[in-house]
Design a protein around this motif. Structure first.
Motif, PDB file in Angstrom:
ATOM      1  N   PHE A 121       0.515  -1.414  -0.181  1.00 58.26           N
ATOM      2  CA  PHE A 121       0.073   0.222   0.207  1.00 58.26           C
ATOM      3  C   PHE A 121       0.757   1.469   0.013  1.00 58.26           C
ATOM      4  N   ASN A 122       0.474   2.540  -1.151  1.00 52.95           N
ATOM      5  CA  ASN A 122       1.126   3.327  -0.834  1.00 52.95           C
ATOM      6  C   ASN A 122       0.354   5.166  -0.327  1.00 52.95           C
ATOM      7  N   PHE A 123       0.471   5.636   1.186  1.00 51.00           N
ATOM      8  CA  PHE A 123      -0.295   6.035   1.188  1.00 51.00           C
ATOM      9  C   PHE A 123       0.692   7.140   1.388  1.00 51.00           C
ATOM     10  N   LYS A 124      -0.374   8.784   1.179  1.00 56.55           N
ATOM     11  CA  LYS A 124       0.077   9.958   0.590  1.00 56.55           C
ATOM     12  C   LYS A 124      -0.725  11.073   2.304  1.00 56.55           C
ATOM     13  N   LEU A 125      -0.049  11.933   2.731  1.00 64.40           N
ATOM     14  CA  LEU A 125      -0.460  12.281   3.511  1.00 64.40           C
ATOM     15  C   LEU A 125       0.104  14.284   3.255  1.00 64.40           C
ATOM     16  N   PHE A 126      -0.803  14.477   2.557  1.00 63.75           N
ATOM     17  CA  PHE A 126      -0.972  16.314   2.259  1.00 63.75           C
ATOM     18  C   PHE A 126      -1.553  17.027   3.264  1.00 63.75           C
ATOM     19  N   TRP A 127      -1.412  17.890   3.581  1.00 63.90           N
ATOM     20  CA  TRP A 127      -2.018  19.297   4.074  1.00 63.90           C
ATOM     21  C   TRP A 127      -0.914  20.824   4.271  1.00 63.90           C
ATOM     22  N   GLU A 165      10.326   5.747   4.499  1.00 60.35           N
ATOM     23  CA  GLU A 165       9.369   6.822   4.666  1.00 60.35           C
ATOM     24  C   GLU A 165      10.021   8.193   3.901  1.00 60.35           C
ATOM     25  N   HIS A 166       9.320   8.492   2.087  1.00 61.46           N
ATOM     26  CA  HIS A 166       9.680   9.401   1.196  1.00 61.46           C
ATOM     27  C   HIS A 166      10.501  10.811   1.793  1.00 61.46           C
ATOM     28  N   ASP A 167      10.877  11.617   1.334  1.00 62.34           N
ATOM     29  CA  ASP A 167      11.299  12.761   2.085  1.00 62.34           C
ATOM     30  C   ASP A 167      10.730  13.794   1.433  1.00 62.34           C
ATOM     31  N   LEU A 168       9.973  14.594   2.402  1.00 58.24           N
ATOM     32  CA  LEU A 168       9.008  15.803   2.434  1.00 58.24           C
ATOM     33  C   LEU A 168       9.047  15.886   1.488  1.00 58.24           C
ATOM     34  N   LYS A 169       7.994  16.347   0.694  1.00 60.30           N
ATOM     35  CA  LYS A 169       8.038  17.566  -0.752  1.00 60.30           C
ATOM     36  C   LYS A 169       7.037  18.906  -0.650  1.00 60.30           C
ATOM     37  N   LEU A 170       6.937  20.152  -1.192  1.00 59.62           N
ATOM     38  CA  LEU A 170       6.083  20.756  -1.504  1.00 59.62           C
ATOM     39  C   LEU A 170       5.997  21.205  -2.624  1.00 59.62           C
ATOM     40  N   SER A 171       4.803  20.746  -2.593  1.00 59.24           N
ATOM     41  CA  SER A 171       3.791  21.458  -4.059  1.00 59.24           C
ATOM     42  C   SER A 171       4.225  22.447  -5.090  1.00 59.24           C
ATOM     43  N   GLU A 172       5.301  22.644  -5.521  1.00 62.01           N
ATOM     44  CA  GLU A 172       5.695  24.493  -5.560  1.00 62.01           C
ATOM     45  C   GLU A 172       4.188  24.827  -6.493  1.00 62.01           C
TER      46      GLU A 172
END
Length: 195
Positions: A121-127, A165-172
């Protein structure tokens, strides 16, 4: 503490629906969960729109709809029962019922708590910064929300085996923070089993 997954068995899990059967002699447990002691089967249709049917031993049926196309107005008591059932299906059994055929084909093999072990399972947390709303997506489909990042991460780590756990990304484009996890399902059956 008793959970619904302790007292139901999956009778059917296919591309169109899930059917749960209450195990024999579980009236006290049903009552303790806020469910009718005569509940016999729980039916849930899969897709973008859902019908949930609670089928009782006397053949009475409570049925209501919810999903992308709208919903049936239901009492707070029935809403609590619906939430309990959906948490059992999505959290305890890890079955996907919302989305399209591709979304839930992966979890059609699940018929017990042990069957989810080692499914990926792949999880993505958005905030957004300064927000108290964390949107959690499982396999690119909205899954649930939490009030804090710590609660969302705790949920993922407590219920799945996180292997990356991937590195934190910021959507441009949007400025949204994105934290991604690659996980395997966790066999929690020993935590839930009754003697």
């Amino acid at each position: 503490m008793i959970k619904l997954c302790d007292i139901v068995e999956i009778q059917e899990n296919n591309n169109s629906s899930i059917l749960l059967k209450v195990k024999e002699n579980k009236k006290v447990e049903l009552i303790s969960l806020g469910l009718d002691p005569t509940l016999d089967f729980i039916y849930l249709s899969k897709g973008k729109n859902h019908t949930m049917k609670l089928i009782y031993t006397d053949n009475n049926v409570t049925s209501f709809d919810f999903g992308e196309g709208g919903y049936t107005l239901i009492s707070n008591d029935l809403k609590n029962q619906k939430d309990l059932i959906l948490n059992c299906i999505t959290d305890d059994f890890c079955i996907t019922y919302d989305g399209n055929l591709k979304d839930f084909q992966k979890t059609n093999c699940i018929y017990s708590l042990k069957d989810k072990a080692n499914l990926e399972f792949n999880f993505k947390l958005f905030w957004f910064d300064n927000s108290n709303y964390i949107s959690v997506h499982r396999d690119n489909t909205f899954f649930k929300s939490f009030g804090t990042l710590q609660e969302a991460k705790k949920y993922v780590y407590d219920n799945y085996n996180v292997y990356k756990e991937h590195d934190l990304k910021l959507s441009e484009q949007t400025g949204c923070n994105i934290l991604e996890f690659d996980t395997l399902g966790k066999d929690l059956s020993s935590s839930y089993e009754l003697e």
